[in-house]
Design an enzyme around this catalytic site. Structure first.
Site, PDB file in Angstrom:
ATOM      1  N   CYS A 151       0.741   0.170   6.586  1.00  0.00           N
ATOM      2  CA  CYS A 151       1.058  -0.424   5.283  1.00  0.00           C
ATOM      3  C   CYS A 151      -0.217  -0.712   4.493  1.00  0.00           C
ATOM      4  O   CYS A 151      -1.018  -1.569   4.870  1.00  0.00           O
ATOM      5  CB  CYS A 151       1.862  -1.708   5.518  1.00  0.00           C
ATOM      6  SG  CYS A 151       2.024  -2.788   4.101  1.00  0.00           S
ATOM      7  N   CYS A 201      -0.612  -4.284   3.233  1.00  0.00           N
ATOM      8  CA  CYS A 201      -0.893  -5.160   4.389  1.00  0.00           C
ATOM      9  C   CYS A 201      -2.386  -5.115   4.720  1.00  0.00           C
ATOM     10  O   CYS A 201      -3.007  -6.146   4.985  1.00  0.00           O
ATOM     11  CB  CYS A 201      -0.103  -4.715   5.617  1.00  0.00           C
ATOM     12  SG  CYS A 201       1.691  -4.810   5.440  1.00  0.00           S
TER      13      CYS A 201
END
Length: 141
Positions: A68, A71
């Site tokens: 991600c 993230c």
């Protein structure tokens, strides 16, 4: 004298700490690990379940995955926020790729998602990447 209950993030042992000692670097009575680390700590689902249920100090969890992009962008900000909140809250990270049951258990629909737990309850939730100052403000709200 007021006490706080903290789950050791290393060995899972419950510890009772006088509230006024939270900023003094308390350590686990079993394994000696820091109970209020000044950085974000990776944990597993079992440790999260126990800490979310038993801890009396706010526990802020970053649900993330290595693939991600947002993230990965938020990771250093989350670590910085952990240092800013040291002694007042614990910030931990749970890799949803490694612990896929966490997504269903906590109703994670997108990552990064932060959930704050206190005294066995979810008290707030936020999805999307944030800067350290926003994380600190959100955690203290």
């Amino acid at each position: 004298m007021a006490h706080e209950t903290l789950t050791c993030l290393d060995c899972g042992q419950l510890n009772k700490i006088p509230s006024e000692r939270l900023k003094a670097g308390p350590k686990c009575g079993t394994c000696g690990a820091k109970l209020m680390p000044a950085k974000a700590v990776q944990i597993d689902l079992k440790t999260l379940e126990k800490a979310a249920k038993r801890d009396t100090v706010p526990l802020v969890v970053d649900f993330w995955a290595p693939w991600c992009g947002p993230c990965r962008m938020m990771a250093p900000e989350f670590t910085k926020a952990a240092g800013d909140l040291s002694g007042r809250a614990r910030l931990v990270k749970l890799n949803t790729q490694d612990h896929q049951a966490a997504g269903a258990k906590y109703g994670i629909r997108g990552i990064p998602t932060m959930i704050q737990f206190r005294k066995g309850r979810e008290v707030r939730r936020q999805s999307g990447a944030m800067q350290a100052s926003a994380i600190v403000g959100w955690a203290q709200a």
